[in-house]
Design an enzyme around this catalytic site. Structure first.
Site, PDB file in Angstrom:
ATOM      1  N   LYS A  52      -0.847 -12.965   4.428  1.00  0.00           N
ATOM      2  CA  LYS A  52      -0.365 -12.611   3.088  1.00  0.00           C
ATOM      3  C   LYS A  52      -0.074 -13.874   2.284  1.00  0.00           C
ATOM      4  O   LYS A  52      -0.451 -13.978   1.112  1.00  0.00           O
ATOM      5  CB  LYS A  52       0.888 -11.715   3.193  1.00  0.00           C
ATOM      6  CG  LYS A  52       0.559 -10.319   3.719  1.00  0.00           C
ATOM      7  CD  LYS A  52       1.792  -9.485   4.078  1.00  0.00           C
ATOM      8  CE  LYS A  52       1.376  -8.164   4.718  1.00  0.00           C
ATOM      9  NZ  LYS A  52       2.504  -7.308   5.128  1.00  0.00           N
ATOM     10  N   GLN A  96       8.790  -7.780   6.403  1.00  0.00           N
ATOM     11  CA  GLN A  96       7.779  -7.367   7.388  1.00  0.00           C
ATOM     12  C   GLN A  96       8.421  -6.494   8.474  1.00  0.00           C
ATOM     13  O   GLN A  96       9.472  -6.824   9.017  1.00  0.00           O
ATOM     14  CB  GLN A  96       7.124  -8.616   7.999  1.00  0.00           C
ATOM     15  CG  GLN A  96       5.919  -8.333   8.886  1.00  0.00           C
ATOM     16  CD  GLN A  96       4.719  -7.745   8.146  1.00  0.00           C
ATOM     17  OE1 GLN A  96       4.546  -7.935   6.954  1.00  0.00           O
ATOM     18  NE2 GLN A  96       3.892  -6.997   8.853  1.00  0.00           N
ATOM     19  N   ASP A 119       6.025  -3.274  -1.462  1.00  0.00           N
ATOM     20  CA  ASP A 119       5.509  -2.461  -0.353  1.00  0.00           C
ATOM     21  C   ASP A 119       5.603  -0.956  -0.685  1.00  0.00           C
ATOM     22  O   ASP A 119       4.998  -0.133  -0.008  1.00  0.00           O
ATOM     23  CB  ASP A 119       6.345  -2.705   0.915  1.00  0.00           C
ATOM     24  CG  ASP A 119       5.626  -3.589   1.933  1.00  0.00           C
ATOM     25  OD1 ASP A 119       4.384  -3.605   1.923  1.00  0.00           O
ATOM     26  OD2 ASP A 119       6.332  -4.250   2.720  1.00  0.00           O
TER      27      ASP A 119
END
Ligand code: GUN
Length: 297
Positions: A52, A96, A119
């Site tokens: 990412k 994450q 997200d």
């Protein structure tokens, strides 16, 4: 059979975003800034977050990697999230997953400012998604929609079977495929560990989306001719012949399933790269909204 080439499409998307960033730089505007919080040293998570950050660099975004020890307390992590919420330079950030056991994941996700939640995991954003409101769509489902759209795969009136009900993939995917519009307008069946006679269900599916994490689970006999197969599985399987000591295996028995279907995503090079591209797209969106919020103040 046609491959749904996530690597190719994700590169197209990244090029499109990079062109927008170049335009911003030319005008002297601030470029999007994504931060990623990584707790602990899980190998897969390190790889994903690394990808990412690398993708941000490639397209000209600013990025910040916040690495925290696996022993961090929930209070400390929540403090870090508050800092990121309040940091005016950061447009969006992700935490994450998975998180260590001592931390309540739901509590952490709820602490993220919904305006920075690229997200799309915060209940506010998840709720907006379910109500067809504009919001951040979780990157993996968003990437699958984008693949279906760019390959012009018909979804209207089709029977879509989703395997796995995770909050990150299966559950949102089942909602999105049933929404009005394209891709969408599907009749959706969401299957999971308590589903009976799964083969009976999958063999009636026009579109199958597997997000199970069980290597080679979906066999040719479970799939009807000309179905569309989306494989979200990315399990690391030990392999001494591979330089890293493992290889990535999907949920689908690709060798046999690919012979009878109309479209299929490869693993690797299918859904995985799309997830990263769509996270970048969400970050671009977060920057736009951030600017609008500031103008409204
Ligand atoms: N872990 C596995 N997939 C994801 C994802 O899309 N976002 C985050 N934050 N964690 C993940």
């Amino acid at each position: 059979m046609e491959l749904l080439d996530g690597k190719k499409i994700s590169n197209q998307i990244k090029d499109e975003i990079a062109a927008e960033v170049a335009e911003m730089k030319k005008k002297g505007e601030k470029v999007p800034h994504l931060a990623a919080v990584l707790v602990g040293n899980d190998g897969a998570s390190l790889t994903y977050v690394g990808s990412k950050v690398k993708a941000c660099e490639r397209i000209g975004f600013e990025s910040t990697l916040v690495k925290l020890p696996s022993t961090i307390s929930e209070v400390e992590l929540l403090k870090k999230i508050k800092e990121l919420n309040e940091d005016d330079d950061i447009d969006g950030f992700i935490v994450q997953l998975p998180l260590p056991k001592q931390i309540d994941t739901q509590k952490v996700l709820m602490a993220i400012d919904p305006d920075k939640d690229v997200d799309g995991f915060h209940p506010v954003n998840f709720g907006k998604m379910a109500l067809d409101m504009t919001t951040f769509i979780p990157a993996t489902p968003f990437g699958i929609l984008e693949l279906l759209e760019r390959y012009n795969v018909e979804t209207k009136g089709k029977h879509t079977v989703v395997i796995g009900r995770s909050h990150i993939v299966g559950r949102p995917m089942s909602i999105l495929m049933g929404r009005k519009g394209f891709p969408g307008n599907s009749t959706v069946t969401l299957t999971h560990s308590h589903t009976r006679n799964i083969t009976q269900i999958t063999s009636q599916a026009d579109i199958i989306i597997t997000a199970l994490g069980q290597p080679n689970y979906l066999k040719a006999e479970m799939v009807k001719d000309d179905a569309v197969i989306i494989d979200v599985g990315i399990t690391r399987v030990p392999d001494e012949t591979a330089t890293r000591g493992y290889r990535i295996v999907g949920d689908v028995d690709f060798e046999n399933v690919s012979k009878k279907v109309s479209y299929i995503t490869p693993v690797p090079g299918g859904v995985g790269p799309m997830t990263i591209a769509m996270l970048l797209k969400n970050t671009l969106l977060a920057r736009e909204r951030h600017i609008i919020r500031k103008e409204e103040k």
